[in-house]
Scaffold this motif. Structure first.
Motif, PDB file in Angstrom:
ATOM      1  N   ALA A 106      21.606 -57.145 111.156  1.00 57.48           N
ATOM      2  CA  ALA A 106      20.570 -56.820 110.170  1.00 57.48           C
ATOM      3  C   ALA A 106      19.644 -58.010 109.933  1.00 57.48           C
ATOM      4  N   ILE A 107      20.221 -59.209 109.864  1.00 55.85           N
ATOM      5  CA  ILE A 107      19.411 -60.406 109.626  1.00 55.85           C
ATOM      6  C   ILE A 107      18.481 -60.677 110.797  1.00 55.85           C
ATOM      7  N   GLU A 108      18.977 -60.531 112.018  1.00 56.81           N
ATOM      8  CA  GLU A 108      18.139 -60.762 113.191  1.00 56.81           C
ATOM      9  C   GLU A 108      16.982 -59.760 113.256  1.00 56.81           C
ATOM     10  N   SER A 109      17.273 -58.508 112.918  1.00 55.40           N
ATOM     11  CA  SER A 109      16.227 -57.493 112.911  1.00 55.40           C
ATOM     12  C   SER A 109      15.174 -57.814 111.855  1.00 55.40           C
ATOM     13  N   LEU A 110      15.629 -58.243 110.698  1.00 50.42           N
ATOM     14  CA  LEU A 110      14.726 -58.601 109.613  1.00 50.42           C
ATOM     15  C   LEU A 110      13.885 -59.820 109.993  1.00 50.42           C
ATOM     16  N   ALA A 111      14.529 -60.796 110.616  1.00 51.58           N
ATOM     17  CA  ALA A 111      13.808 -61.999 111.042  1.00 51.58           C
ATOM     18  C   ALA A 111      12.722 -61.649 112.052  1.00 51.58           C
ATOM     19  N   GLY A 112      13.030 -60.730 112.958  1.00 47.18           N
ATOM     20  CA  GLY A 112      12.039 -60.310 113.944  1.00 47.18           C
ATOM     21  C   GLY A 112      10.827 -59.660 113.306  1.00 47.18           C
ATOM     22  N   ALA A 113      11.057 -58.884 112.249  1.00 42.75           N
ATOM     23  CA  ALA A 113       9.949 -58.223 111.554  1.00 42.75           C
ATOM     24  C   ALA A 113       9.116 -59.222 110.746  1.00 42.75           C
ATOM     25  N   LEU A 114       9.768 -60.267 110.234  1.00 40.24           N
ATOM     26  CA  LEU A 114       9.068 -61.233 109.378  1.00 40.24           C
ATOM     27  C   LEU A 114       8.293 -62.294 110.150  1.00 40.24           C
ATOM     28  N   LYS A 115       8.623 -62.475 111.426  1.00 43.45           N
ATOM     29  CA  LYS A 115       8.011 -63.577 112.173  1.00 43.45           C
ATOM     30  C   LYS A 115       6.502 -63.429 112.311  1.00 43.45           C
ATOM     31  N   HIS A 116       6.000 -62.230 112.127  1.00 44.60           N
ATOM     32  CA  HIS A 116       4.562 -61.995 112.224  1.00 44.60           C
ATOM     33  C   HIS A 116       3.833 -62.410 110.940  1.00 44.60           C
ATOM     34  N   HIS A 117       4.604 -62.760 109.907  1.00 50.05           N
ATOM     35  CA  HIS A 117       3.986 -63.012 108.608  1.00 50.05           C
ATOM     36  C   HIS A 117       4.270 -64.398 108.031  1.00 50.05           C
ATOM     37  N   ILE A 118       5.430 -64.979 108.338  1.00 52.70           N
ATOM     38  CA  ILE A 118       5.806 -66.253 107.714  1.00 52.70           C
ATOM     39  C   ILE A 118       6.447 -67.176 108.748  1.00 52.70           C
ATOM     40  N   GLY A 119       6.451 -68.458 108.422  1.00 49.46           N
ATOM     41  CA  GLY A 119       7.210 -69.411 109.202  1.00 49.46           C
ATOM     42  C   GLY A 119       8.649 -69.433 108.701  1.00 49.46           C
ATOM     43  N   GLN A 120       9.540 -70.060 109.467  1.00 51.18           N
ATOM     44  CA  GLN A 120      10.964 -70.114 109.116  1.00 51.18           C
ATOM     45  C   GLN A 120      11.491 -68.721 108.741  1.00 51.18           C
ATOM     46  N   ASN A 121      11.141 -67.772 109.580  1.00 56.91           N
ATOM     47  CA  ASN A 121      11.486 -66.382 109.276  1.00 56.91           C
ATOM     48  C   ASN A 121      12.988 -66.127 109.304  1.00 56.91           C
ATOM     49  N   ARG A 122      13.738 -66.911 110.100  1.00 56.29           N
ATOM     50  CA  ARG A 122      15.194 -66.704 110.172  1.00 56.29           C
ATOM     51  C   ARG A 122      15.858 -67.076 108.849  1.00 56.29           C
ATOM     52  N   ILE A 123      15.428 -68.190 108.260  1.00 58.30           N
ATOM     53  CA  ILE A 123      15.982 -68.594 106.968  1.00 58.30           C
ATOM     54  C   ILE A 123      15.626 -67.571 105.899  1.00 58.30           C
ATOM     55  N   ALA A 124      14.370 -67.145 105.897  1.00 56.74           N
ATOM     56  CA  ALA A 124      13.923 -66.164 104.898  1.00 56.74           C
ATOM     57  C   ALA A 124      14.686 -64.855 105.048  1.00 56.74           C
ATOM     58  N   ALA A 125      14.919 -64.428 106.290  1.00 56.82           N
ATOM     59  CA  ALA A 125      15.633 -63.165 106.526  1.00 56.82           C
ATOM     60  C   ALA A 125      17.059 -63.233 105.993  1.00 56.82           C
ATOM     61  N   GLN A 126      17.736 -64.341 106.259  1.00 56.09           N
ATOM     62  CA  GLN A 126      19.116 -64.473 105.769  1.00 56.09           C
ATOM     63  C   GLN A 126      19.150 -64.519 104.247  1.00 56.09           C
ATOM     64  N   LEU A 127      18.206 -65.233 103.651  1.00 59.05           N
ATOM     65  CA  LEU A 127      18.160 -65.312 102.194  1.00 59.05           C
ATOM     66  C   LEU A 127      17.902 -63.942 101.579  1.00 59.05           C
ATOM     67  N   LEU A 128      16.933 -63.215 102.123  1.00 62.52           N
ATOM     68  CA  LEU A 128      16.611 -61.892 101.599  1.00 62.52           C
ATOM     69  C   LEU A 128      17.801 -60.937 101.720  1.00 62.52           C
ATOM     70  N   PHE A 129      18.432 -60.934 102.891  1.00 63.17           N
ATOM     71  CA  PHE A 129      19.561 -60.021 103.086  1.00 63.17           C
ATOM     72  C   PHE A 129      20.717 -60.372 102.156  1.00 63.17           C
ATOM     73  N   ASP A 130      21.079 -61.646 102.110  1.00 60.99           N
ATOM     74  CA  ASP A 130      22.240 -62.036 101.307  1.00 60.99           C
ATOM     75  C   ASP A 130      21.999 -61.840  99.815  1.00 60.99           C
ATOM     76  N   VAL A 131      20.793 -62.103  99.364  1.00 63.76           N
ATOM     77  CA  VAL A 131      20.476 -61.881  97.948  1.00 63.76           C
ATOM     78  C   VAL A 131      20.539 -60.399  97.610  1.00 63.76           C
ATOM     79  N   ALA A 132      19.947 -59.566  98.451  1.00 61.86           N
ATOM     80  CA  ALA A 132      19.969 -58.126  98.203  1.00 61.86           C
ATOM     81  C   ALA A 132      21.403 -57.594  98.237  1.00 61.86           C
ATOM     82  N   ASP A 133      22.164 -57.999  99.241  1.00 63.27           N
ATOM     83  CA  ASP A 133      23.543 -57.527  99.378  1.00 63.27           C
ATOM     84  C   ASP A 133      24.408 -57.970  98.210  1.00 63.27           C
ATOM     85  N   ALA A 134      24.327 -59.246  97.850  1.00 62.31           N
ATOM     86  CA  ALA A 134      25.152 -59.773  96.755  1.00 62.31           C
ATOM     87  C   ALA A 134      24.755 -59.156  95.412  1.00 62.31           C
TER      88      ALA A 134
END
Length: 209
Positions: free
Chosen positions: A143-171
């Protein structure tokens, strides 16, 4: 785990329609008892009685309580995998951050609001096998990799942002509906608030590019 122990936890796969119905009845009864009575009240004799089968029939398919719990967890994970797969296919290069966040949050809320009592026991009481734990981690990383792939068109450090978004939402959703009573807000209201918070976060990252 020894070879003898591995043999004990092997689950026989039903092939006939009647066998599949028996297994479905057993798993439904087991899930309801686990959600209501927890791990301490998870008794195979009680499960067999509720399912309307003999204890021998239950053990024919599930040799012990661990096999039953793993089967219940497997079903729950399958729902999560289906939701994440559907979310991933909706991400395209033209997806806007608002849409990405909406798909992420709605998927996690949908998964957690389904049978929270059972989810609570699975996440806090029962012994989960290494195989199931590995699937949980694969689901998260996919899920994080898929999210990171979608975000790379909009922000830098998309992998960190994707993990943060997923973990915050899940928790957050897990805490709200599984550990707490979930009465402060409806699932829809919680999803709305999380999406609002995450949009501000992504907007801030985009402004710094």
């Amino acid at each position: 785990m020894t070879a003898a122990r591995r043999r004990q936890t092997i689950v026989r796969k039903p092939k006939q329609g009647r066998s599949k119905a028996t297994v479905a009845a057993i798993l439904e009864a087991a899930a309801r008892i686990l959600a209501k009575d927890g791990w301490d009240g998870f008794n195979t004799n009680v499960i067999a009685k509720r399912a309307g089968v003999s204890i021998g029939s239950l053990y024919e398919y599930f040799p012990n309580k661990q096999a039953l719990v793993d089967a219940i967890a497997d079903d729950h994970l399958a729902k999560g995998e289906a939701l994440m797969s559907a979310a991933s296919t909706s991400f395209v290069p033209t997806s806007e951050p608002d849409d990405i966040v909406k798909v992420l949050v709605n998927g996690i809320v949908e998964l957690h609001k389904d049978d929270p009592s059972l989810h609570r026991v699975l996440s806090s009481e029962v012994p989960i096998s290494p195989m199931i734990r590995k699937r949980v981690e694969i689901l998260r990383s996919t899920a994080i990799e898929s999210l990171a792939g979608a975000l790379k068109h909009h922000i830098g450090q998309n992998r960190i942002a994707a993990q943060l978004l997923f973990d915050v939402a899940d928790a957050s959703v897990h805490r709200w509906f599984i550990e707490d009573d979930g009465t402060l807000a409806t699932p829809e209201r919680l999803a709305e608030q999380l999406q609002c918070m995450m949009r501000f976060y992504l907007d801030g990252l985009r402004e710094r590019r």
